[in-house]
Each structure stands twice: as C-alpha cells, then as structure tokens.
Design a protein around this motif. Structure first.
Motif, PDB file in Angstrom:
ATOM      1  N   VAL A  36      -1.481  41.719 -79.053  1.00  0.00           N
ATOM      2  CA  VAL A  36      -0.582  42.854 -79.197  1.00  0.00           C
ATOM      3  C   VAL A  36       0.565  42.465 -80.130  1.00  0.00           C
ATOM      4  CG1 VAL A  36       0.965  44.407 -77.998  1.00  0.00           C
ATOM      5  CG2 VAL A  36      -1.138  43.689 -76.910  1.00  0.00           C
ATOM      6  N   SER A  37       0.599  43.066 -81.314  1.00  0.00           N
ATOM      7  CA  SER A  37       1.705  42.812 -82.244  1.00  0.00           C
ATOM      8  C   SER A  37       1.957  44.081 -83.048  1.00  0.00           C
ATOM      9  CB  SER A  37       1.373  41.643 -83.178  1.00  0.00           C
ATOM     10  OG  SER A  37       0.260  41.959 -83.967  1.00  0.00           O
ATOM     11  N   PRO A  38       3.196  44.423 -83.239  1.00  0.00           N
ATOM     12  CA  PRO A  38       3.500  45.641 -83.991  1.00  0.00           C
ATOM     13  C   PRO A  38       3.172  45.458 -85.470  1.00  0.00           C
ATOM     14  CG  PRO A  38       5.504  44.455 -83.472  1.00  0.00           C
ATOM     15  CD  PRO A  38       4.386  43.738 -82.779  1.00  0.00           C
ATOM     16  N   LEU A  39       2.508  46.451 -86.048  1.00  0.00           N
ATOM     17  CA  LEU A  39       2.167  46.413 -87.467  1.00  0.00           C
ATOM     18  C   LEU A  39       3.167  47.272 -88.234  1.00  0.00           C
ATOM     19  CD1 LEU A  39      -1.707  46.748 -87.344  1.00  0.00           C
ATOM     20  CD2 LEU A  39      -0.372  44.703 -87.747  1.00  0.00           C
ATOM     21  N   VAL A  40       3.923  46.636 -89.100  1.00  0.00           N
ATOM     22  CA  VAL A  40       4.917  47.355 -89.875  1.00  0.00           C
ATOM     23  C   VAL A  40       4.281  47.866 -91.161  1.00  0.00           C
ATOM     24  CG1 VAL A  40       7.143  47.158 -91.045  1.00  0.00           C
ATOM     25  CG2 VAL A  40       6.763  45.979 -88.877  1.00  0.00           C
ATOM     26  N   ALA A  41       3.687  46.966 -91.919  1.00  0.00           N
ATOM     27  CA  ALA A  41       3.018  47.324 -93.165  1.00  0.00           C
ATOM     28  C   ALA A  41       1.746  46.496 -93.264  1.00  0.00           C
ATOM     29  CB  ALA A  41       3.922  47.042 -94.355  1.00  0.00           C
ATOM     30  N   THR A  42       0.775  46.975 -94.022  1.00  0.00           N
ATOM     31  CA  THR A  42      -0.470  46.247 -94.166  1.00  0.00           C
ATOM     32  C   THR A  42      -0.234  45.012 -95.031  1.00  0.00           C
ATOM     33  OG1 THR A  42      -1.700  48.317 -94.030  1.00  0.00           O
ATOM     34  CG2 THR A  42      -2.850  46.417 -94.926  1.00  0.00           C
ATOM     35  N   PRO A  43      -0.524  43.839 -94.498  1.00  0.00           N
ATOM     36  CA  PRO A  43      -0.344  42.621 -95.303  1.00  0.00           C
ATOM     37  C   PRO A  43      -1.321  42.605 -96.478  1.00  0.00           C
ATOM     38  CG  PRO A  43      -0.670  42.099 -92.970  1.00  0.00           C
ATOM     39  CD  PRO A  43      -0.941  43.554 -93.144  1.00  0.00           C
ATOM     40  N   CYS A  44      -0.927  41.908 -97.543  1.00  0.00           N
ATOM     41  CA  CYS A  44      -1.764  41.902 -98.744  1.00  0.00           C
ATOM     42  C   CYS A  44      -3.092  41.202 -98.498  1.00  0.00           C
ATOM     43  CB  CYS A  44      -1.019  41.259 -99.916  1.00  0.00           C
ATOM     44  SG  CYS A  44      -0.747  39.482 -99.737  1.00  0.00           S
ATOM     45  N   TRP A  45      -3.126  40.254 -97.572  1.00  0.00           N
ATOM     46  CA  TRP A  45      -4.374  39.524 -97.338  1.00  0.00           C
ATOM     47  C   TRP A  45      -5.439  40.361 -96.642  1.00  0.00           C
ATOM     48  CZ3 TRP A  45      -5.180  39.156 -92.139  1.00  0.00           C
ATOM     49  CH2 TRP A  45      -4.065  39.184 -91.307  1.00  0.00           C
ATOM     50  N   GLN A  46      -5.064  41.509 -96.088  1.00  0.00           N
ATOM     51  CA  GLN A  46      -6.056  42.396 -95.484  1.00  0.00           C
ATOM     52  C   GLN A  46      -6.696  43.313 -96.520  1.00  0.00           C
ATOM     53  OE1 GLN A  46      -4.125  44.449 -92.267  1.00  0.00           O
ATOM     54  NE2 GLN A  46      -4.687  42.838 -90.810  1.00  0.00           N
ATOM     55  N   ASN A  80      -1.686  33.002-100.637  1.00  0.00           N
ATOM     56  CA  ASN A  80      -1.247  33.601-101.888  1.00  0.00           C
ATOM     57  C   ASN A  80      -2.268  34.676-102.238  1.00  0.00           C
ATOM     58  OD1 ASN A  80      -0.079  34.182-104.308  1.00  0.00           O
ATOM     59  ND2 ASN A  80      -0.513  32.214-105.275  1.00  0.00           N
ATOM     60  N   CYS A  81      -1.828  35.933-102.298  1.00  0.00           N
ATOM     61  CA  CYS A  81      -2.719  37.045-102.620  1.00  0.00           C
ATOM     62  C   CYS A  81      -2.986  37.065-104.123  1.00  0.00           C
ATOM     63  CB  CYS A  81      -2.107  38.364-102.163  1.00  0.00           C
ATOM     64  SG  CYS A  81      -1.932  38.442-100.365  1.00  0.00           S
ATOM     65  N   ALA A  82      -4.235  37.342-104.494  1.00  0.00           N
ATOM     66  CA  ALA A  82      -4.658  37.227-105.889  1.00  0.00           C
ATOM     67  C   ALA A  82      -4.090  38.347-106.767  1.00  0.00           C
ATOM     68  CB  ALA A  82      -6.180  37.229-105.965  1.00  0.00           C
ATOM     69  N   VAL A  83      -4.180  39.594-106.345  1.00  0.00           N
ATOM     70  CA  VAL A  83      -3.786  40.724-107.185  1.00  0.00           C
ATOM     71  C   VAL A  83      -2.265  40.889-107.232  1.00  0.00           C
ATOM     72  CG1 VAL A  83      -4.008  43.210-107.503  1.00  0.00           C
ATOM     73  CG2 VAL A  83      -5.977  41.879-106.732  1.00  0.00           C
ATOM     74  N   GLU A  87       3.240  35.647-101.864  1.00  0.00           N
ATOM     75  CA  GLU A  87       3.025  34.542-100.938  1.00  0.00           C
ATOM     76  C   GLU A  87       3.457  35.014 -99.560  1.00  0.00           C
ATOM     77  OE1 GLU A  87       4.538  30.722-101.829  1.00  0.00           O
ATOM     78  OE2 GLU A  87       3.278  30.496-103.605  1.00  0.00           O
ATOM     79  N   GLU A  88       2.509  35.005 -98.632  1.00  0.00           N
ATOM     80  CA  GLU A  88       2.788  35.468 -97.276  1.00  0.00           C
ATOM     81  C   GLU A  88       2.313  34.435 -96.279  1.00  0.00           C
ATOM     82  OE1 GLU A  88       1.276  39.299 -96.360  1.00  0.00           O
ATOM     83  OE2 GLU A  88       2.349  40.303 -97.981  1.00  0.00           O
ATOM     84  N   TYR A  89       2.742  34.635 -95.049  1.00  0.00           N
ATOM     85  CA  TYR A  89       2.290  33.797 -93.945  1.00  0.00           C
ATOM     86  C   TYR A  89       1.469  34.659 -93.013  1.00  0.00           C
ATOM     87  CZ  TYR A  89       5.671  30.303 -95.424  1.00  0.00           C
ATOM     88  OH  TYR A  89       6.359  29.372 -96.138  1.00  0.00           O
TER      89      TYR A  89
END
Length: 142
Positions: A36-46, A80-83, A87-89
C-alpha cells in the motif's frame, strides 16, 4: 500409549500449527503493509526503458526518513530513464532478505512436518495396542 501422552502429542502438534500460521500471518500482513503506497505521479521507469545505475542497497537512516521509496521495503535502487533522462529511485527487494525469509519458512514447515510425523507415529502405536488387546481378548475367550 496412554490418553494423557496422546493429548500431549495433540497439544504439541496444535501449538506447532499455530506457530506456523502466526509466522505466515505476520509475513502476509507485512507484505500487505508494503504494497500500500500512495501514487502521486507515474514514475518514468513504468512508462519507458531504464538502466539501473546503482544496484539494490539498504536505505540509510536519512533516506528512510526522507524518501517514500524506502518505506516499502527498506531497499532502493537508482535508475536512469532512457527517453526522459531522469534519474529516479525505486523500491527493490533484497536477495539476502528474500533468502532469509524463504529459509525461515522452510524451517517452520520442516518443524511442522516433524511434529505431525511424531503425532502419526503416536497414534499408530495407540491403534496397534488397541488391536493387539482386542486380539488377546478374542484368544482368551476361546
């Protein structure tokens, strides 16, 4: 085997079963809390391809307090997202922790199996003694 010893065997088996169910319930409840975790915005890795910059590592005390990714598993990896070149965690699972949980579960199941094997052996002895007593009484009545 007397009924008192059989009762002890049954209580021992029920205690082992309750212990294993408590262990499984604790694991399931901790898994439910993690998911259970709140989703604020879609991460780039998804949404896009990514490269793992830093492998899965335990969070520091500071990271655990400041980064929501650390709260789910206690481990994070840097990507590190390609497009988008961001840089995210993201939260990850430790192989060591998973292996430890697996072997704890295996140990609990082996203990439960041993307890029930002993219970079956105790019950078989009781039934064998009852059958021998019945045969003895039949022979004496002849």
């Amino acid at each position: 085997m007397e009924p008192r010893a059989l009762g002890r065997c049954v209580l021992l088996a029920l205690g082992a079963l309750a212990w294993s169910l408590r262990l499984a319930g604790a694991t399931a409840s901790s898994e439910a809390k993690r998911s259970v975790s709140p989703l604020v915005a879609t991460p780039c890795w998804q949404a896009e391809d990514f490269v793992v910059v830093l492998d899965c590592a335990p969070c520091t005390n500071f990271q655990a307090k400041t980064m929501p990714e650390c709260s789910t598993t206690g481990f994070i990896e840097q990507i590190n997202c390609a497009v988008s070149k961001k840089e995210e965690y993201r939260s990850c699972r430790s192989v060591v922790t998973e292996a430890h949980s697996f072997w704890k579960f295996e140990g609990a199941m082996i203990c439960v199996a041993v307890v029930f094997a002993l219970l079956v052996m105790c019950r078989q002895r009781v039934l064998d003694r009852k059958a021998l007593e019945k045969v003895r009484k039949q022979i004496e009545s002849i």
